[in-house]
Design an enzyme around this catalytic site. Structure first.
Site, PDB file in Angstrom:
ATOM      1  CE1 TYR A  63     -55.088 -31.494  42.263  1.00  0.00           C
ATOM      2  CE2 TYR A  63     -53.664 -33.243  43.054  1.00  0.00           C
ATOM      3  CZ  TYR A  63     -53.825 -31.963  42.576  1.00  0.00           C
ATOM      4  OH  TYR A  63     -52.711 -31.165  42.402  1.00  0.00           O
ATOM      5  CG  PHE A 213     -48.438 -28.326  33.985  1.00  0.00           C
ATOM      6  CD1 PHE A 213     -49.144 -29.482  34.265  1.00  0.00           C
ATOM      7  CD2 PHE A 213     -49.105 -27.112  34.066  1.00  0.00           C
ATOM      8  CE1 PHE A 213     -50.477 -29.438  34.610  1.00  0.00           C
ATOM      9  CE2 PHE A 213     -50.447 -27.055  34.403  1.00  0.00           C
ATOM     10  CZ  PHE A 213     -51.134 -28.227  34.676  1.00  0.00           C
ATOM     11  N   PRO A 214     -44.089 -30.760  33.675  1.00  0.00           N
ATOM     12  CG  PRO A 214     -43.412 -32.949  34.032  1.00  0.00           C
ATOM     13  CD  PRO A 214     -44.411 -31.930  34.489  1.00  0.00           C
ATOM     14  CG  LEU A 215     -43.045 -33.280  28.709  1.00  0.00           C
ATOM     15  CD1 LEU A 215     -43.436 -34.582  28.030  1.00  0.00           C
ATOM     16  CD2 LEU A 215     -41.929 -32.614  27.933  1.00  0.00           C
ATOM     17  N   GLY A 216     -45.630 -29.235  29.972  1.00  0.00           N
ATOM     18  CA  GLY A 216     -46.770 -28.376  29.662  1.00  0.00           C
ATOM     19  C   GLY A 216     -46.385 -27.151  28.868  1.00  0.00           C
ATOM     20  N   GLY A 217     -47.197 -26.808  27.868  1.00  0.00           N
ATOM     21  CA  GLY A 217     -47.027 -25.565  27.145  1.00  0.00           C
ATOM     22  C   GLY A 217     -45.984 -25.577  26.050  1.00  0.00           C
ATOM     23  CG  PHE A 218     -42.827 -28.419  25.493  1.00  0.00           C
ATOM     24  CD1 PHE A 218     -41.558 -28.772  25.065  1.00  0.00           C
ATOM     25  CD2 PHE A 218     -43.055 -28.280  26.843  1.00  0.00           C
ATOM     26  CE1 PHE A 218     -40.539 -28.980  25.977  1.00  0.00           C
ATOM     27  CE2 PHE A 218     -42.056 -28.495  27.769  1.00  0.00           C
ATOM     28  CZ  PHE A 218     -40.787 -28.841  27.333  1.00  0.00           C
ATOM     29  CB  THR A 219     -44.528 -24.330  20.330  1.00  0.00           C
ATOM     30  OG1 THR A 219     -43.113 -24.463  20.144  1.00  0.00           O
ATOM     31  CG2 THR A 219     -44.824 -23.125  21.199  1.00  0.00           C
ATOM     32  CG  LEU A 221     -39.507 -24.883  16.515  1.00  0.00           C
ATOM     33  CD1 LEU A 221     -39.019 -25.762  15.371  1.00  0.00           C
ATOM     34  CD2 LEU A 221     -39.371 -23.416  16.171  1.00  0.00           C
TER      35      LEU A 221
END
Length: 293
Positions: A63, A213-219, A221
């Site tokens: 990182y 990624f607790p919010l990764g990849g959400f559409t 909807l």
């Protein structure tokens, strides 16, 4: 002020830690490359996290590279006795910031020494090996050679515990045949639950699962569902996502990352949230919709 003791504790390796920790990736510059825009702010976030009771920090020397570990050392060394720093190996950064595999014995050994030097430690508490067989999702392929290298470094006293990241169930089993595995770090959240069975199996064996990624990849909807639940609870979507993960299984350890003091406090406050059965049922729709998409 947040009370993260409400999230409970779990054993990582042979250390009992609070389940709500901190991921340091966002302390580097844009694209996790180069220095942050405000080093002082990054230091302040780390110190506040520890002041609020966080005793699990996730990092890697790639990182930056080196930047995040150097900031952690500046902010927190000499380290509190209960602080567990978990790092990760298997990649290096190109001059343009590209993520490049670094899987040879020499590269893994160098990575461990880089982490030791830049963190200012004599031994690393936990080193996760991240499989590079898949880019966006775990893919099959042997990781035995790399795990054997880390086990050799462990026998030299440079590593206390070994974990794995971005792995399939077969790769986890392969690694466990070589050495005890202290934790698994994979992509998992409300909408992406491919590792449900793995989490339950690990819980039976007392091994932590650390979702990233607790919010990764959400559409959009799916995000609408989460937003509606959060508004009804008087919370933020991230807080609800964190609270749901804390309630999903007792062996889940969380490492939400941020470079903002306000967001840090919001994330830690999720330890006090209680999700009702009705809200939990509504949130289950996210996984169903993700599976149908």
């Amino acid at each position: 002020m947040p009370d993260i003791d409400k999230a409970g504790t779990y054993v990582l390796g042979d250390r009992t830690i609070r389940r709500l920790g901190y991921g340091a990736m966002q302390l580097a510059g844009p694209g996790v490359f180069g220095p942050p825009r405000d080093r002082g702010a990054a230091i302040a976030v780390l110190r506040e996290a520890v002041a609020q009771g966080v005793n699990h920090i996730d990092t890697s020397d790639f990182y930056g590279p080196h930047v995040t570990n150097e900031i952690i050392r500046e902010a927190l060394s000499p380290y509190p006795g209960d602080l567990v720093i978990v790092t990760k190996v298997s990649a290096r950064r190109g001059p343009d910031g590209a993520w490049l595999p670094a899987l040879s014995k020499a590269e893994l050994t160098q990575a461990v020494h880089d982490n030791l030097r830049n963190l200012g430690l004599d031994r690393l508490e936990v080193v996760n090996f991240r499989s590079m067989h898949g880019l966006h999702a775990p893919a099959e392929g042997s990781i035995a050679e790399q795990i054997e290298t880390l086990a050799e470094l462990q026998s030299q006293g440079l590593i206390r515990h070994i974990g794995v990241s971005h792995v399939t169930r077969a790769q986890l089993a392969e690694a466990r045949r070589i050495t005890p595995i202290a934790c698994v770090q994979n992509f998992y959240n409300l909408a992406h639950r491919a590792d449900d069975a793995m989490i339950d199996d690990l819980a039976t064996d007392g091994i932590p699962f650390v979702p990233y990624f607790p919010l990764g990849g959400f559409t959009p909807l799916q995000s609408n569902i989460l937003t509606e639940v959060a508004q009804h609870m008087g919370a933020t979507p991230m807080q609800v996502a964190i609270a749901w993960l804390l309630g999903r299984a007792p062996n889940i350890l969380l490492i939400p990352g941020t470079g903002s003091l306000d967001h840090l406090r919001e994330n830690l406050a999720a330890a006090s949230l209680t999700i009702s059965d009705a809200a939990r049922a509504k949130l289950e729709l996210l996984a169903q919709k993700a599976g149908a998409s």
